[in-house]
Design a protein around this motif. Structure first.
Motif, PDB file in Angstrom:
ATOM      1  N   GLY A  58       0.811  -1.214   0.000  1.00  0.00           N
ATOM      2  CA  GLY A  58       0.000   0.000   0.000  1.00  0.00           C
ATOM      3  C   GLY A  58       0.844   1.263   0.000  1.00  0.00           C
ATOM      4  O   GLY A  58       0.558   2.228  -0.724  1.00  0.00           O
ATOM      5  N   ASN A 354      -5.562   6.306 -10.914  1.00  0.00           N
ATOM      6  CA  ASN A 354      -5.122   5.548  -9.749  1.00  0.00           C
ATOM      7  C   ASN A 354      -5.924   5.892  -8.498  1.00  0.00           C
ATOM      8  O   ASN A 354      -6.269   5.010  -7.705  1.00  0.00           O
ATOM      9  N   THR A 358      -8.356   3.283  -6.433  1.00  0.00           N
ATOM     10  CA  THR A 358      -8.228   3.090  -4.987  1.00  0.00           C
ATOM     11  C   THR A 358      -9.561   3.323  -4.278  1.00  0.00           C
ATOM     12  O   THR A 358     -10.001   2.520  -3.440  1.00  0.00           O
TER      13      THR A 358
END
Length: 403
Positions: A58, A354, A358
């Motif tokens: 992460g 992105n 997420t």
């Protein structure tokens, strides 16, 4: 060469400098598809904790994604060759150190910190290559062909990369596998940095003190209107990756989920090739809104499906619209970035995807856990529709302000 009205992909690849520049950039970019799995297993083996491994991955992903606009700003401000070379060397060295540490001195805290450092230095080879396309192609039509081909090849990299690393991990220690992407990004990245197209991306000239300051791209309403559909497309992609394994859990399990998600990526590659070959009317923002609306509408039907075959077919159809969204966004970013902010503009498009992915995966997981898959799918679709409406309004408001 043929007229650009009938230009083919082969015509773009035959342009001077295209094949060597794109080829070495591709070697470096291929490293990114090979990092996640061995990093996950390297930290897991070193610590015995999948939770700590998840934190490491992460942090790596967060650094690579959320610091991307800052790295792009440095490239635009000080020149691509200098900054990109530094990032390539730092990233390659850090990934290699992670691999060697996992092999010879495994320590959980060290590996987590190194993963965060690697993400912070991730070189934007993809966005910089998309800027290079603008320098390698003499016309807008050929630029569209180049960006389309680029998007399709990137889809294939991320389709095949995890499979290749999964196979390698069956025979080789994760730390050793990490040395492969470290070597690829160093070799491909430095050859790419040495290319003429990257050398032409010089530092931004000093600003005239009497001239008005350029407004940051992210505060430009029309540019934000371009980013919103990309954010939505990323959110749909992220939510699908969580929803599909749950939907097909009783109809084939992980194998069926892998096939369905693979068909989404395959559909995206096909869609990118077809879209790049067409002459599509309308402004970039109109194309983005239409393509993203189709992506949301088609993908949302998985909420009412149960069979693995039906889900796979729907995802293949939805995937046809994913790459075209990214292609148009990169094309629009080229225009928005002007002469000296193209790296920043194309990187913001990447970052929007992105961030969307997420958020989409996180929201899908939370809603599915609390309610059901249909609630997650329709809820995210409703949010996507609201964002697309906001994007359309922002585009119109920005257009009026410019007039």
């Amino acid at each position: 060469m043929q007229s650009t009205r009938t230009a083919r992909y082969i015509d773009v690849l035959r342009l001077p400098g295209v094949l060597p520049t794109f080829g070495v950039a591709l070697i470096g970019r291929g490293a990114y598809a090979l990092v996640f799995l061995p990093l996950l297993y390297a930290v897991t083996d070193a610590t015995g904790s999948i939770g700590l491994a998840g934190i490491a991955v992460g942090l790596y992903g967060a650094g690579a994604s959320f610091l991307a606009p800052l790295r792009a700003w440095f490239i635009d401000r000080f020149g691509a060759r200098r900054i990109l070379a530094l990032l390539v060397v730092m990233f390659s060295t850090t990934v290699a150190v992670i691999g060697l540490s996992a092999l010879y001195a495994p320590n959980g805290a060290t590996l987590v910190i190194l993963a965060a450092v690697a993400g912070a230095f991730a070189p934007p080879l993809g966005p910089t290559m998309r800027v290079a396309w603008g320098r390698l192609t003499p016309t807008r039509e050929l630029l569209k062909k180049g960006l389309s081909f680029d998007a399709v090849v990137e889809e294939l990299l991320y389709l095949g990369g995890p499979a290749a690393t999964g196979l390698a991990l069956a025979f080789i220690a994760p730390g050793t596998v990490l040395l492969i992407p470290a070597g690829l990004v160093l070799v491909g990245g430095l050859f790419f940095v040495a290319s003429r197209a990257v050398g032409d991306m010089g530092p931004r000239p000093p600003a005239d003190e009497e001239a008005p300051r350029e407004r940051p791209l992210i505060l430009d309403a029309r540019f934000v209107a371009v980013l919103i559909p990309v954010l939505v497309a990323g959110a749909i992609s992220g939510s699908i990756s969580i929803s599909v394994p749950v939907i097909v859990s009783d109809a084939g399990g992980p194998a069926a989920a892998g096939i369905a998600l693979g068909l989404f990526a395959g559909g995206s590659a096909v869609g990118g090739l077809v879209f790049g070959a067409l002459r599509v009317p309308g402004s970039p923002i109109r194309q983005l809104l239409i393509l993203t609306t189709a992506l949301v509408a088609i993908s949302s039907t998985i909420a009412v499906l149960t069979g693995a075959v039906a889900v796979s077919l729907v995802l293949a159809a939805a995937g046809l619209f994913f790459s075209p969204v990214m292609i148009v966004a990169y094309f629009a970013a080229h225009q928005a970035g002007g002469e000296h902010r193209q790296n920043s503009a194309t990187t913001w498009a990447n970052t929007s995807h992105n961030v969307g992915a997420t958020l989409g995966s996180a929201l899908a997981g939370v809603i599915i856990q609390a309610v059901t898959v249909p609630a997650a799918t329709f809820g995210i679709a409703a949010g996507a529709a609201a964002l697309l409406i906001a994007g359309a309004l922002l585009s119109r408001a920005g257009g009026r302000a410019k007039r």
